[in-house]
Design an enzyme around this catalytic site. Structure first.
Site: not given
Lengths: 478, 300, 320
Positions: C256, C156, C220
């Protein structure tokens, strides 16, 4: 709709509303039978179940109601505005308290989804009474001179598409300004008006100030023609509106009309596409398209036609049609067999004239009155579906190349109620809005309503405004 | 040649013509009717307008509507004021015509002409104020801003008052055009000359052709096709009697014209209200989303 | 099961041939109307998800959780407990699905791997000088390689918001492609925009496309470290972006939302957004995740409520 994540039925409880097997007319503070004893049945459009049997007003009842209203006028109009205001505030509050009950009732009688009655109709009804309540003791400051006077008895005829909201639009300003009222709800949706009569009783409203006459067109015609009516307000079809205008010709009756429309929803190539798609959907499928200000003509700039249509079709495939009481239902039932027949006829005409018809895959319930969300593409200004008000979930898609052409096509109709503009360019919004001959223009949104905001049409969409300070004028002797 | 001075000069008569689309045509019918003063003395012939003249006037008024309604309110005010200036210079002509038409003394007629000029000035000042008085923003309960503005209704047929041939006439024309409408005016049937002369003033006041069109003739005859005309948006019945007014109101319902019913006027000199303007205004409410500056609402 | 985007060639390569072409492309995307977007997200939030649909949604949501701990005080012990919880969220009911992943700092990846060994639970690691991202590229890449070497299944990363807001889109793009390369073929890349700092929806749409063009496997919303993190509106917008990106390129990208999703009710609203915006192709933890920590226990309590008919309490779920 994804099959993985099926929403289980989520019905709103029907038990919050107690519908009596029969209802009378509401005249002079009492429920009473029709003079000739006639009754009619009101059915739930989603199931064709009979909800109740309702007294049917005739000419004699109209006369009785107008006399009651006339008698009540003297005292009601003489009340200090601050006292009238408090009655209206009471009504607004009781509507808020009973809003769930009224939402379920309206959904049952009208066929529209509970999501709409709960989130749109009822909040707007209460807000409308709340708004006009505040005007009752401030009329001196409304811009119509000092101490503007009421007209007298208002005869009001309302449609079936927003039964209680249209009642609010009519009754709230009438009472705030000191008029008394005889109101005829539509024959397919009498119940919420009769529940409103009960609210008037709970609020302690003096007898005869509000009279409710369920009935058919004959009762409406008698009310409009009654010599002791001082004010006529009508919301409904343009054809009936013209008849009413003829009826009151040569009298001193003040007239306001909210009639049909064929609203253009104009999407420019620089529009916020995803929001435009939502606006198109709410513009034509809100209340199954049974909305006078519906955006029933989509005018899309040719350069983005295909892309927009793909998005629109994808979005329509997610619309949930079915049980109006289910909280997840987006599209409910058509209000009546007659209306369904009218929609069907016009759609068949559209096909016969060569427009291309499309609907998402959509299973219609077997009982009740239903029509699938429908698009027509390859439509030109010459097609019937681009000119006639369908008053159903049917969108006609046309294209344009330049802003000039968009405006010309948008205005090319005898109607002039609503229009939409979708573009990210502020100056274009202002330029196009100023050229559109329509009473309500929504830029980058659609089908928004508010009690402070005047609503009403140009041309054959009627005259006069409802809502806001402007809405007072219709009920004042100015 | 002493008798030369005694010989009276033969005056030049004026041929009164219609005023349509900025031009001065004769009636398409080729017909005229006699106009006489209050004592029955012949004053002039006036064009007897036909249905076709009415139709042509609608075409002219519609054509002029876009530019006139689109002009700035300031510009319209300037032009209306210019009308007053032009009239001021031609006072004596109108005093003469009004005195003849209404059977008044010169001084009485003079008073009315002065009031008429002042009326133009009054409306000239209204053009850029009416929107502020009758329009405005509305406090919407939600993330929207909306604004209600008055807009002209469109093409308006005006039946000028039958008695007050000039002050009454201007009192019904000026409010219609001040806000951007265009007008087809049916002059007083018995006293059309001040109206026809007004056309000449308007033509030299920078008022675009077609904004005001003046027809003379039989009021009922001209008004009927205009009341039912599908491209006329409104009708002012000031000059109609009760019977005619009802007939016209019924005809007007065919395309839902805005109708201003005839109202008794005691004295045209009284300060007008704004009702004659608002009768021919539409309220347009334009909505805009507002929303927050950032994507995260009030958290920022 | 749909497969990952091919790692080799980023889609629409011409778009990123220069800062100018990239800017033209991103600024040519359709605008976003704030009020309309938020109204749509709110409307979908009124869906009423009951009984069987709710049971399905709760299990699906549990399976989509990236169970996260990103604290300075993290220890191997804490991470082990988290891993155990991810594998068996509800010890009283073995039918409870595992979460999708645990999400930790790079130096905790090894401990996390150990804790979830033998299960389906993945190990995700934040990297690239998370959460601010204020470090030189070589440092960020070292951070990534470190995590990958320790066995991280997913990375991430945070984008350089400073560069984005300064209009240096190519710099952001190049960093993402470099990180993507550092991920190799073994780790999927989630690109965090920190939507709260990008501030406008137009920026979020542009960042979404920028991330996807540069090869993100997931986009995300946020780090969870700023005031405003995932919201229904910004997630709806990103769902629209992945939908449109797939229509344009054929490449499917995951979404996400992270931070601020604490209750079952919230989570179900997000699943409704997925269901009605991109549909069932994304209703799978390969394509949709929740970055969350406290959410899991609320989901478990609601799950117990559905099973037993009575309301559960915090003492009946584990504290980890």
């Amino acid at each position: 709709m994804a099959s993985l994540f099926e929403y289980a039925p989520a019905p709103e409880s029907r038990s919050v509303v107690d519908i009596a097997p029969s209802y009378g007319l509401f005249i002079d503070g009492e429920f009473t039978e029709a003079a000739d004893g006639k009754v009619f049945k009101t059915v739930s459009p989603s199931s064709e179940e009979v909800l109740s049997e309702v007294a049917r007003a005739g000419t004699e009842d109209v006369d009785r109601a107008v006399r009651a209203a006339r008698k009540a006028f003297e005292k009601w109009s003489a009340l200090p505005g601050s006292e009238r205001a408090k009655y209206l505030f009471r009504i607004a509050r009781i509507i808020q308290e009973r809003s769930r009950e009224l939402a379920v009732l309206e959904t049952l009688d009208n066929g529209k989804p509970i999501r709409e009655t709960r989130d749109a109709d009822l909040p707007l009804v209460a807000a409308h009474f709340f708004y006009y309540a505040g005007w009752a003791d401030k009329l001196d400051h409304a811009g119509f001179g000092a101490d503007p006077r009421p007209l007298g008895v208002a005869g009001q005829v309302i449609p079936w598409n927003f039964p209680l909201l249209m009642l609010a639009w009519k009754i709230a300003p009438a009472l705030a300004t000191g008029n008394t009222v005889v109101l005829k709800p539509a024959e397919t949706t009498p119940l919420s008006a009769l529940f409103f009569a009960d609210i008037c009783r709970q609020a302690g409203l003096p007898k005869g100030v509000v009279n409710i006459l369920p009935g058919y067109g004959d009762a409406g015609a008698a009310l409009v023609a009654h010599p002791d009516v001082n004010k006529v307000a009508f919301t409904g079809s343009t054809a009936v509106g013209k008849e009413i205008a003829k009826t009151v010709a040569g009298t001193r009756k003040k007239l306001t009309l909210e009639l049909g429309g064929k609203g253009a929803n104009i999407v420019f190539d620089d529009a916020p596409i995803d929001q435009a798609v939502e606006g198109i959907v709410s513009g034509i499928f809100f209340n199954q398209g049974q909305v006078c200000c519906a955006g029933s003509r989509l005018l899309v700039q040719e350069s983005i036609h295909d892309e927009l249509l793909d998005s629109l079709k994808r979005r329509l495939s997610t619309l949930r049609l079915g049980d109006p009481l289910d909280k997840n239902t987006d599209i409910g039932a058509i209000n009546s067999a007659e209306q369904l027949a009218r929609i069907t006829t016009l759609v068949e005409r559209g096909e016969a004239e060569g427009a291309e018809r499309w609907s998402p895959e959509c299973e219609l319930p077997t009982s009740g009155f239903w029509f699938a969300p429908t698009l027509f593409t390859n439509v030109t200004q010459a097609h019937t579906v681009a000119r006639d008000e369908i008053f159903g979930p049917v969108l006609s898609v046309l294209t344009f190349r330049t802003p000039d052409e968009a405006v010309a096509k948008a205005n090319n109709t005898p109607y002039g109620l609503s229009a939409g503009i979708w573009t990210e360019k502020g100056s274009r919004i202002l330029a196009v809005a100023s050229k559109l001959r329509a009473g309500v223009v929504w830029s980058n949104t659609f089908n928004k309503f508010d009690p402070t905001s005047p609503f009403g049409g140009y041309k054959e969409s009627g005259f006069g405004r409802e809502g806001g300070r402007h809405g007072l004028e219709a009920y004042l002797d100015v | 040649m002493s008798d030369k001075s005694e010989q009276q000069r033969l005056s030049v008569f004026k041929t009164y013509k219609l005023y349509v689309g900025g031009k001065f045509p004769r009636s398409e019918s080729g017909r005229v009717y006699e106009v006489s003063d209050s004592k029955g003395k012949w004053l002039a012939n006036a064009p007897l307008s036909s249905r076709k003249d009415a139709r042509d006037a609608v075409v002219a008024a519609r054509k002029a509507f876009g530019a006139w309604s689109g002009a700035t309110a300031y510009n319209r005010g300037q032009i209306l004021y210019r009308v007053a200036e032009m009239l001021e210079g031609r006072r004596s002509q109108f005093v003469h015509e009004v005195a003849d038409a209404e059977g008044l003394s010169k001084s009485k007629a003079n008073e009315l002409v002065e009031a008429t000029i002042d009326r133009w000035v009054w409306y000239a000042g209204w053009t850029d104020k009416i929107a502020q008085v009758v329009g405005g923003g509305n406090p919407v309960a939600g993330p929207y801003f909306n604004l209600s503005s008055p807009e002209p209704t469109g093409v308006v047929t005006v039946l000028a008052p039958q008695e007050s041939s000039f002050l009454g006439l201007v009192s019904v024309i000026a409010p219609v055009i001040a806000t951007g409408n265009t007008a087809i005016v049916i002059a007083s049937e018995r006293s059309p000359l001040p109206a026809l002369s007004l056309g000449e003033v308007l033509a030299t006041s920078d008022l675009p052709g077609g904004v005001v069109n003046v027809l003379s003739g039989r009021t009922a005859e001209i008004a009927a096709p205009l009341a039912s005309h599908q491209d006329v948006n409104a009708i002012d019945l000031a000059g109609a009697d009760d019977v005619l007014a009802k007939e016209l109101e019924i005809a007007a319902a065919d395309n839902l014209k805005r109708v201003l019913r005839p109202q008794p006027v005691d004295d045209w000199r009284a300060v007008p209200g704004i009702e004659r303007m608002t009768a021919f205004l539409e309220t347009k409410t334009v909505w805009h989303p507002t929303g927050s500056l950032g994507a995260s609402g009030s958290s920022y | 099961m749909p497969t990952n985007a091919p790692t080799a060639a980023p889609p629409l390569p011409d778009v990123a041939s220069s800062d100018t072409t990239l800017r033209h492309f991103l600024h040519g995307l359709p605008g976003v109307d704030t009020v309309g977007l938020e109204a749509r997200a709110a409307a979908l939030g009124t869906r009423s998800i009951k009984t069987t649909a709710k049971a399905y949604a709760i299990d699906l949501a549990i399976s989509m959780v990236d169970l996260t701990t990103l604290e300075g005080a993290d220890t191997p012990g804490k991470v082990r407990a988290l891993g155990a919880k991810a594998v068996h969220p509800d010890p009283t009911d073995p039918a409870t699905p595992s979460t999708a992943a645990v999400c930790v700092y790079p130096d905790m990846v090894a401990s996390a791997k150990e804790a979830v060994a033998g299960s389906s639970v993945k190990v995700a690691s934040v990297a690239t000088a998370f959460p601010a991202g204020r470090a030189a590229l070589p440092v960020k890449l070292a951070d990534v390689r470190d995590a990958v070497a320790a066995g991280a299944d997913e990375i991430d990363m945070v984008i350089d918001r400073g560069a984005f807001l300064a209009g240096k889109y190519l710099k952001v793009y190049d960093e993402i492609t470099a990180v993507k390369e550092a991920c190799g073929t073994s780790a999927r890349l989630k690109v965090i925009f920190e939507t709260g700092e990008l501030s406008t929806y137009d920026n979020i749409r542009r960042a979404s496309w920028l991330g996807m063009l540069a090869g993100a496997d997931f986009i995300k919303t946020s780090t969870g470290k700023v005031a405003v993190n995932a919201t229904p509106a910004n997630t709806l917008l990103m769902l629209e972006a992945v939908r449109d990106f797939r229509a344009r390129t054929g490449v499917q990208v995951g979404v996400k939302p992270a931070g601020g999703i604490r209750t079952t009710k919230d989570a179900i609203k997000f699943l409704v957004l997925v269901n009605e915006t991109v549909g069932e192709d994304w209703l799978d933890n390969h394509w949709f995740r929740f970055g969350a920590s406290s959410l899991l226990n609320d989901l478990l309590m609601q799950r117990q409520k559905l099973a037993t008919g009575r309301y559960s309490g915090p003492d009946y779920v584990t504290v980890d």
